[in-house]
Design a protein around this motif. Structure first.
Motif, PDB file in Angstrom:
ATOM      1  N   GLU A 260       4.416   1.176  -5.422  1.00  0.00           N
ATOM      2  CA  GLU A 260       5.873   1.008  -6.348  1.00  0.00           C
ATOM      3  C   GLU A 260       5.824   2.732  -6.749  1.00  0.00           C
ATOM      4  N   THR A 261       5.435   3.711  -6.914  1.00  0.00           N
ATOM      5  CA  THR A 261       5.713   4.418  -7.887  1.00  0.00           C
ATOM      6  C   THR A 261       4.928   5.469  -7.110  1.00  0.00           C
ATOM      7  N   GLY A 262       3.799   5.602  -6.025  1.00  0.00           N
ATOM      8  CA  GLY A 262       3.631   6.924  -5.684  1.00  0.00           C
ATOM      9  C   GLY A 262       2.656   7.776  -6.556  1.00  0.00           C
ATOM     10  N   GLU A 263       2.238   7.678  -7.259  1.00  0.00           N
ATOM     11  CA  GLU A 263       1.899   7.865  -8.355  1.00  0.00           C
ATOM     12  C   GLU A 263       0.417   7.229  -8.843  1.00  0.00           C
ATOM     13  N   GLU A 264      -0.492   8.840  -8.650  1.00  0.00           N
ATOM     14  CA  GLU A 264      -2.368   8.159  -9.001  1.00  0.00           C
ATOM     15  C   GLU A 264      -2.226   7.403 -10.276  1.00  0.00           C
ATOM     16  N   VAL A 265      -2.716   6.172 -10.439  1.00  0.00           N
ATOM     17  CA  VAL A 265      -3.136   5.322 -11.887  1.00  0.00           C
ATOM     18  C   VAL A 265      -3.570   5.915 -12.297  1.00  0.00           C
TER      19      VAL A 265
ATOM     20  N   ALA B 107       1.243  -1.388   0.347  1.00  0.00           N
ATOM     21  CA  ALA B 107      -0.040  -0.063  -0.089  1.00  0.00           C
ATOM     22  C   ALA B 107       0.498   1.265   0.078  1.00  0.00           C
ATOM     23  N   PRO B 108       0.145   2.790  -0.292  1.00  0.00           N
ATOM     24  CA  PRO B 108       1.205   3.751  -0.467  1.00  0.00           C
ATOM     25  C   PRO B 108       1.255   3.962   1.019  1.00  0.00           C
ATOM     26  N   GLN B 109       3.341   4.317   0.839  1.00  0.00           N
ATOM     27  CA  GLN B 109       3.545   4.881   2.139  1.00  0.00           C
ATOM     28  C   GLN B 109       3.739   6.605   1.607  1.00  0.00           C
ATOM     29  N   ASN B 110       3.485   7.320   3.033  1.00  0.00           N
ATOM     30  CA  ASN B 110       4.154   8.839   2.866  1.00  0.00           C
ATOM     31  C   ASN B 110       4.527   9.408   4.562  1.00  0.00           C
ATOM     32  N   ASP B 111       4.916  10.634   4.385  1.00  0.00           N
ATOM     33  CA  ASP B 111       5.388  10.877   5.594  1.00  0.00           C
ATOM     34  C   ASP B 111       4.696  12.145   6.291  1.00  0.00           C
ATOM     35  N   ASN B 112       2.761  11.479   6.104  1.00  0.00           N
ATOM     36  CA  ASN B 112       1.877  12.159   6.861  1.00  0.00           C
ATOM     37  C   ASN B 112       1.593  11.234   8.440  1.00  0.00           C
ATOM     38  N   PRO B 113       0.799  12.844   9.253  1.00  0.00           N
ATOM     39  CA  PRO B 113       1.346  12.340  10.738  1.00  0.00           C
ATOM     40  C   PRO B 113       0.033  11.298  10.607  1.00  0.00           C
ATOM     41  N   TYR B 114      -0.226   9.970  10.041  1.00  0.00           N
ATOM     42  CA  TYR B 114      -0.840   8.868  10.195  1.00  0.00           C
ATOM     43  C   TYR B 114      -0.360   6.839  10.000  1.00  0.00           C
ATOM     44  N   SER B 115      -1.666   6.341  10.238  1.00  0.00           N
ATOM     45  CA  SER B 115      -0.943   4.703  10.195  1.00  0.00           C
ATOM     46  C   SER B 115      -1.455   4.657   9.132  1.00  0.00           C
ATOM     47  N   GLN B 116      -0.717   3.676   8.589  1.00  0.00           N
ATOM     48  CA  GLN B 116      -1.869   2.969   7.203  1.00  0.00           C
ATOM     49  C   GLN B 116      -3.337   2.128   7.777  1.00  0.00           C
ATOM     50  N   GLY B 117      -2.931   1.610   8.523  1.00  0.00           N
ATOM     51  CA  GLY B 117      -3.920   0.783   9.565  1.00  0.00           C
ATOM     52  C   GLY B 117      -3.438   1.426  10.869  1.00  0.00           C
ATOM     53  N   VAL B 118      -4.552   0.925  11.871  1.00  0.00           N
ATOM     54  CA  VAL B 118      -4.406   0.845  13.532  1.00  0.00           C
ATOM     55  C   VAL B 118      -5.484  -0.409  13.630  1.00  0.00           C
ATOM     56  N   LEU B 119      -4.349  -1.572  14.473  1.00  0.00           N
ATOM     57  CA  LEU B 119      -5.152  -2.871  15.208  1.00  0.00           C
ATOM     58  C   LEU B 119      -5.858  -2.108  16.930  1.00  0.00           C
ATOM     59  N   ALA B 120      -6.812  -2.609  17.142  1.00  0.00           N
ATOM     60  CA  ALA B 120      -7.355  -2.261  18.885  1.00  0.00           C
ATOM     61  C   ALA B 120      -8.277  -3.217  18.967  1.00  0.00           C
ATOM     62  N   ASP B 121      -8.397  -4.003  20.150  1.00  0.00           N
ATOM     63  CA  ASP B 121      -9.320  -4.826  20.403  1.00  0.00           C
ATOM     64  C   ASP B 121      -9.477  -5.842  19.322  1.00  0.00           C
ATOM     65  N   GLY B 122      -9.104  -6.460  18.107  1.00  0.00           N
ATOM     66  CA  GLY B 122      -9.387  -7.560  16.996  1.00  0.00           C
ATOM     67  C   GLY B 122      -9.956  -6.706  15.794  1.00  0.00           C
TER      68      GLY B 122
ATOM     69  N   THR C 281     -10.819   3.049  -8.707  1.00  0.00           N
ATOM     70  CA  THR C 281     -11.431   2.209  -7.566  1.00  0.00           C
ATOM     71  C   THR C 281     -10.423   0.637  -7.226  1.00  0.00           C
ATOM     72  N   HIS C 282     -10.279  -0.503  -8.388  1.00  0.00           N
ATOM     73  CA  HIS C 282      -9.850  -1.580  -8.321  1.00  0.00           C
ATOM     74  C   HIS C 282      -8.742  -1.137  -7.489  1.00  0.00           C
ATOM     75  N   ARG C 283      -7.817  -0.096  -7.639  1.00  0.00           N
ATOM     76  CA  ARG C 283      -6.524  -0.136  -7.341  1.00  0.00           C
ATOM     77  C   ARG C 283      -6.825   0.601  -5.788  1.00  0.00           C
ATOM     78  N   VAL C 284      -7.475   1.197  -5.195  1.00  0.00           N
ATOM     79  CA  VAL C 284      -8.263   1.660  -4.626  1.00  0.00           C
ATOM     80  C   VAL C 284      -8.221   0.479  -2.789  1.00  0.00           C
ATOM     81  N   MET C 285      -8.675  -0.519  -3.695  1.00  0.00           N
ATOM     82  CA  MET C 285      -9.418  -1.914  -2.795  1.00  0.00           C
ATOM     83  C   MET C 285      -8.254  -2.730  -2.602  1.00  0.00           C
ATOM     84  N   GLU C 286      -7.337  -2.569  -3.658  1.00  0.00           N
ATOM     85  CA  GLU C 286      -5.450  -3.285  -4.203  1.00  0.00           C
ATOM     86  C   GLU C 286      -5.048  -3.328  -2.095  1.00  0.00           C
ATOM     87  N   ASN C 287      -5.066  -1.669  -2.361  1.00  0.00           N
ATOM     88  CA  ASN C 287      -4.523  -0.758  -1.451  1.00  0.00           C
ATOM     89  C   ASN C 287      -4.852  -0.878   0.141  1.00  0.00           C
ATOM     90  N   LEU C 288      -6.037  -1.192   0.396  1.00  0.00           N
ATOM     91  CA  LEU C 288      -7.053  -1.466   1.137  1.00  0.00           C
ATOM     92  C   LEU C 288      -6.413  -3.376   1.755  1.00  0.00           C
TER      93      LEU C 288
END
Length: 128
Positions: free
Chosen positions: A40-45, A12-27, A53-60
């Motif tokens: 891989e490129t950091g660019e919009e498909v 999934a795309p990486q970034n330097d913004n102050p948030y996590s790609q995901g946070v796991l809490a209590d399952g 939308t397919h790319r978004v779902m692959e990232n999720l």
């Protein structure tokens, strides 16, 4: 207070913004919103909103899989589009990824999304 763990996936795309790609809490895995960005490129498909939308779902999926789940484990999603006329196309692509029991969902038209993408989706998944 529940313990929380950041989840990060190379698929999934990486970034330097102050948030996590995901946070796991209590399952529950709370996945940040992703746009149609190639990790891989950091660019919009390229392509229409279905392809994006397919790319978004692959990232999720990459983040949910990193936490030990799959898109079948998503229980809630929020879809953001910049043009509600894209709703049908986004819905068709989205449906190909969510299985027989789709999650609860909201779709919101936003005046603008980061990097001027047309679609962004966030999700909550139940993972063990």
């Amino acid at each position: 207070m529940p313990e929380k763990t950041a989840v990060s996936a190379s698929g999934a795309p990486q970034n330097d913004n102050p948030y996590s790609q995901g946070v796991l809490a209590d399952g529950l895995l709370f996945v940040s919103g992703f746009g149609p960005v190639d990790p891989e490129t950091g660019e919009e498909v390229e392509g229409d909103v279905r392809e994006q939308t397919h790319r978004v779902m692959e990232n999720l999926a990459a983040v949910v899989e990193e936490a030990g789940g799959s898109l079948d484990d998503v229980v809630k999603a929020t879809v953001y589009v910049t043009d509600m006329d894209d709703y049908g196309a986004v819905n068709e692509a989205y449906a190909e990824h969510v299985g027989e029991t789709p999650p609860a969902r909201v779709c919101i038209e936003a005046s603008r999304l980061p990097d001027d993408v047309r679609v962004e989706i966030d999700a909550v998944a139940k993972v063990e």
